[in-house]
Scaffold this motif. Structure first.
Motif, PDB file in Angstrom:
ATOM      1  N   ASN A 151      55.622  45.502  16.338  1.00  0.00           N
ATOM      2  CA  ASN A 151      55.372  44.528  15.272  1.00  0.00           C
ATOM      3  C   ASN A 151      54.690  45.255  14.119  1.00  0.00           C
ATOM      4  OD1 ASN A 151      54.434  42.505  13.619  1.00  0.00           O
ATOM      5  ND2 ASN A 151      53.994  41.107  15.313  1.00  0.00           N
ATOM      6  N   ARG A 196      51.180  44.130  13.327  1.00  0.00           N
ATOM      7  CA  ARG A 196      50.103  44.187  14.314  1.00  0.00           C
ATOM      8  C   ARG A 196      49.301  45.465  14.097  1.00  0.00           C
ATOM      9  NH1 ARG A 196      52.495  44.485  19.664  1.00  0.00           N
ATOM     10  NH2 ARG A 196      53.095  42.315  19.389  1.00  0.00           N
ATOM     11  N   GLU A 242      52.304  38.477  11.376  1.00  0.00           N
ATOM     12  CA  GLU A 242      52.364  39.020  12.734  1.00  0.00           C
ATOM     13  C   GLU A 242      52.877  37.966  13.714  1.00  0.00           C
ATOM     14  OE1 GLU A 242      48.605  40.556  14.128  1.00  0.00           O
ATOM     15  OE2 GLU A 242      49.346  40.781  16.167  1.00  0.00           O
ATOM     16  N   TYR A 248      56.511  37.089  13.105  1.00  0.00           N
ATOM     17  CA  TYR A 248      57.361  38.193  13.567  1.00  0.00           C
ATOM     18  C   TYR A 248      57.587  38.098  15.079  1.00  0.00           C
ATOM     19  CZ  TYR A 248      59.070  42.936  14.240  1.00  0.00           C
ATOM     20  OH  TYR A 248      59.843  44.018  14.574  1.00  0.00           O
ATOM     21  N   GLU A 249      56.497  37.856  15.801  1.00  0.00           N
ATOM     22  CA  GLU A 249      56.613  37.724  17.263  1.00  0.00           C
ATOM     23  C   GLU A 249      57.531  36.559  17.621  1.00  0.00           C
ATOM     24  OE1 GLU A 249      55.663  39.828  19.376  1.00  0.00           O
ATOM     25  OE2 GLU A 249      54.159  41.000  18.320  1.00  0.00           O
ATOM     26  N   SER A 254      59.660  45.176   8.990  1.00  0.00           N
ATOM     27  CA  SER A 254      59.961  43.980   9.795  1.00  0.00           C
ATOM     28  C   SER A 254      61.405  43.537   9.579  1.00  0.00           C
ATOM     29  CB  SER A 254      58.981  42.853   9.487  1.00  0.00           C
ATOM     30  OG  SER A 254      58.978  42.587   8.119  1.00  0.00           O
TER      31      SER A 254
END
Lengths: 164, 153
Positions: free
Chosen positions: A148, A151, B42, B45-46, B83
């Motif tokens: 990610n 992250r 974040e 994205y997950e 991303s």
């Protein structure tokens, strides 16, 4: 001239070795002399038989094969003999030059072709990476393998989110 | 049910302002806003990757759009590209070419850096090539090369 002399010349007549005058004189004699005409016919028959025999022997299969081979090889060679002429050698040289210069000309006049080539290289490189990635993903689910970017802990080595 | 629980688990911390990372790192006032954005990105994205994994591609694209709608500062645009690339790769893995294009288009709209734009064009070229649309692939590849030669805006 007597029959003896004419008889001696009969073979020469059949073989065509007499002069025109001698031949005419002998033909005139044969027209009037029955024994000489008989001998001439006999000799003529013998000559024709020999010729026919010789012809038969030459027409035997192995001779025919040899003759054909000789004729064919001669024809093959003759077919390409024109290439040895200087003007055709020049034409061949020009054609070869054109053949080898086509790729260079193509690249220069078709930049798309060059781009397409570069694209193929790039796609192949990406595919190799994709193969490796796919191998890993077959072992673990996609979500937990792909990092990610947002992250912080995924960027330990070079953390762009460092607050220092 | 399991997926929903998982998504909620990811979304709640982000709505709370990214306190999970705040616990581990000191956050100055200047970076507070960015931290809030980063945390949201974040989580989204997950979620996107989980949705792709569960073959919910339309929802994944919708969530991806959220990432690129966030006011990410220009100096962090590289993260948007990363991303976009990762998400489009995951979509490609499932042969979702159009969805991968959509994600890259969201990123196109969000960034202005020449290098990033060049890389995005290269990604699009790759996807078009995979789709067998060679002409379009070459157009994007050419744009990518052109942009890579230009100085950064």
């Amino acid at each position: 001239m007597g029959c003896q002399t004419y008889s001696e010349n009969l073979s020469a007549l059949i073989d065509g070795e007499l002069s025109a005058a001698e031949s005419r004189e002998l033909q005139s004699h044969l027209a009037v002399c029955t024994p000489c005409r008989g001998e001439h016919e006999s000799l003529l028959y013998a000559a024709e038989t020999v010729d026919r025999l010789l012809e038969d022997r030459l027409e035997a299969p192995h001779w025919k094969v040899v003759r054909d081979e000789l004729t064919t090889s001669k024809t093959r060679w003759n077919d390409f003999r024109w290439l040895l002429q200087p003007r055709w050698a020049a034409v061949a040289a020009v054609l070869l030059l054109l053949l080898f210069s086509v790729p260079f000309y193509w690249s220069a006049t078709h930049p798309d072709a060059l781009l397409a080539e570069q694209l193929v290289v790039y796609v192949n490189e990406r595919d190799q990476l994709e193969e490796i990635h796919r191998g890993i993903m077959d072992i673990e689910p996609v979500g937990w393998v792909t990092h990610n970017p947002f992250r912080v802990t995924d960027r330990d080595s070079e953390n762009p989110f460092s607050l220092e | 049910m399991r997926l929903k629980t998982c998504l909620l688990g990811l979304l709640i911390p982000s709505l709370l302002g990214g306190w999970t990372t705040a616990q581990t790192e000191p956050i100055s006032e200047a970076s507070e806003e960015w931290e809030r954005i980063r945390s949201k990105a974040e989580s989204h994205y997950e979620m996107v990757l989980l949705l792709i994994e569960n073959k919910k591609f339309e929802e994944a694209v919708k969530n991806a759009k959220e990432i690129f709608s966030l006011p990410v500062p220009p100096e962090k645009h590289e993260l948007l590209f990363d991303s976009a690339k990762e998400i489009s790769d995951a979509l490609l893995h499932h042969k979702q070419y159009e969805s991968a294009h959509q994600v890259l288009n969201f990123c196109f709209a969000a960034v202005s850096d020449t290098t990033i734009l060049s890389n995005l064009h290269k990604e699009k070229a790759y996807i078009f090539k995979k789709m067998g649309r060679d002409d379009e692939a070459i157009i994007h590849f050419e744009k990518s090369i052109e942009l890579s030669k230009k100085p950064n805006s």
